[in-house]
Design a protein around this motif. Structure first.
Motif, PDB file in Angstrom:
ATOM      1  N   ALA A  36       0.853  -1.186   0.000  1.00 48.00           N
ATOM      2  CA  ALA A  36       0.000   0.000   0.000  1.00 48.00           C
ATOM      3  C   ALA A  36       0.888   1.234   0.000  1.00 48.00           C
ATOM      4  O   ALA A  36       1.967   1.231   0.583  1.00 48.00           O
ATOM      5  N   ALA A  37       0.428   2.285  -0.652  1.00 51.52           N
ATOM      6  CA  ALA A  37       1.111   3.573  -0.642  1.00 51.52           C
ATOM      7  C   ALA A  37       0.123   4.619  -0.140  1.00 51.52           C
ATOM      8  O   ALA A  37      -1.058   4.577  -0.477  1.00 51.52           O
ATOM      9  N   LEU A  38       0.607   5.526   0.679  1.00 49.70           N
ATOM     10  CA  LEU A  38      -0.236   6.564   1.255  1.00 49.70           C
ATOM     11  C   LEU A  38       0.277   7.934   0.835  1.00 49.70           C
ATOM     12  O   LEU A  38       1.478   8.192   0.867  1.00 49.70           O
ATOM     13  N   ASP A  39      -0.637   8.816   0.459  1.00 45.09           N
ATOM     14  CA  ASP A  39      -0.317  10.209   0.155  1.00 45.09           C
ATOM     15  C   ASP A  39      -1.102  11.043   1.156  1.00 45.09           C
ATOM     16  O   ASP A  39      -2.336  11.128   1.072  1.00 45.09           O
ATOM     17  N   ILE A  40      -0.411  11.636   2.110  1.00 42.29           N
ATOM     18  CA  ILE A  40      -1.067  12.293   3.232  1.00 42.29           C
ATOM     19  C   ILE A  40      -1.055  13.813   3.047  1.00 42.29           C
ATOM     20  O   ILE A  40      -0.010  14.415   2.834  1.00 42.29           O
ATOM     21  N   GLY A  41      -2.243  14.398   3.135  1.00 42.27           N
ATOM     22  CA  GLY A  41      -2.396  15.845   3.067  1.00 42.27           C
ATOM     23  C   GLY A  41      -2.996  16.361   4.360  1.00 42.27           C
ATOM     24  O   GLY A  41      -3.207  15.612   5.303  1.00 42.27           O
ATOM     25  N   LYS A  42      -3.302  17.665   4.406  1.00 42.53           N
ATOM     26  CA  LYS A  42      -3.885  18.244   5.618  1.00 42.53           C
ATOM     27  C   LYS A  42      -5.327  17.802   5.838  1.00 42.53           C
ATOM     28  O   LYS A  42      -5.738  17.521   6.953  1.00 42.53           O
ATOM     29  N   LYS A  43      -6.120  17.769   4.764  1.00 47.81           N
ATOM     30  CA  LYS A  43      -7.549  17.478   4.894  1.00 47.81           C
ATOM     31  C   LYS A  43      -7.898  16.018   4.642  1.00 47.81           C
ATOM     32  O   LYS A  43      -8.914  15.544   5.137  1.00 47.81           O
ATOM     33  N   ASP A  44      -7.096  15.352   3.814  1.00 48.89           N
ATOM     34  CA  ASP A  44      -7.408  13.954   3.514  1.00 48.89           C
ATOM     35  C   ASP A  44      -6.137  13.199   3.147  1.00 48.89           C
ATOM     36  O   ASP A  44      -5.062  13.781   3.068  1.00 48.89           O
ATOM     37  N   LEU A  45      -6.292  11.906   2.984  1.00 51.07           N
ATOM     38  CA  LEU A  45      -5.187  11.095   2.510  1.00 51.07           C
ATOM     39  C   LEU A  45      -5.724  10.111   1.494  1.00 51.07           C
ATOM     40  O   LEU A  45      -6.879   9.707   1.543  1.00 51.07           O
ATOM     41  N   LYS A  46      -4.866   9.786   0.564  1.00 53.75           N
ATOM     42  CA  LYS A  46      -5.221   8.809  -0.459  1.00 53.75           C
ATOM     43  C   LYS A  46      -4.401   7.567  -0.196  1.00 53.75           C
ATOM     44  O   LYS A  46      -3.211   7.642   0.115  1.00 53.75           O
ATOM     45  N   ALA A  47      -5.040   6.415  -0.321  1.00 52.24           N
ATOM     46  CA  ALA A  47      -4.366   5.140  -0.102  1.00 52.24           C
ATOM     47  C   ALA A  47      -4.620   4.247  -1.305  1.00 52.24           C
ATOM     48  O   ALA A  47      -5.736   4.155  -1.799  1.00 52.24           O
ATOM     49  N   CYS A  48      -3.567   3.612  -1.764  1.00 54.75           N
ATOM     50  CA  CYS A  48      -3.658   2.669  -2.876  1.00 54.75           C
ATOM     51  C   CYS A  48      -3.161   1.323  -2.386  1.00 54.75           C
ATOM     52  O   CYS A  48      -2.066   1.230  -1.829  1.00 54.75           O
ATOM     53  N   VAL A  49      -3.955   0.293  -2.570  1.00 53.53           N
ATOM     54  CA  VAL A  49      -3.564  -1.072  -2.197  1.00 53.53           C
ATOM     55  C   VAL A  49      -3.432  -1.891  -3.465  1.00 53.53           C
ATOM     56  O   VAL A  49      -4.313  -1.856  -4.333  1.00 53.53           O
ATOM     57  N   ARG A  50      -2.337  -2.616  -3.574  1.00 57.56           N
ATOM     58  CA  ARG A  50      -2.127  -3.537  -4.703  1.00 57.56           C
ATOM     59  C   ARG A  50      -1.992  -4.943  -4.140  1.00 57.56           C
ATOM     60  O   ARG A  50      -1.188  -5.190  -3.243  1.00 57.56           O
TER      61      ARG A  50
END
Length: 74
Positions: A9-23
């Motif tokens: 999984a890779a996480l892209d973390i921001g102030k308001k939300d985060l995006k997560a991708c699972v392979r």
């Protein structure tokens, strides 16, 4: 020797939300991967939901930060 992880999984973390991708491996058994991207808020309940999703997908160690894979960004 390179280490290949079956599930990641890779996480892209921001102030308001985060995006997560699972392979994960494709259930069809072919030599391909299944990829799913989800967005979560940065509040406690949403982060617990993220944790539950990663546990359900059996992801041992998600990566985040500047050194995480960039293959899932669009």
């Amino acid at each position: 020797m390179d280490v290949l992880h079956e599930r990641c999984a890779a996480l892209d973390i921001g102030k308001k939300d985060l995006k997560a991708c699972v392979r994960t491996p494709n259930p069809s058994g072919r030599r391909s991967r299944r990829q799913e991207i989800r967005t979560f808020a940065t509040m406690t309940n949403a982060l617990l939901e993220l944790r539950d999703w990663l546990v359900a997908e059996k992801v041992p160690k998600p990566g985040c930060g500047r050194r995480s894979p960039r293959w899932w960004r669009r």
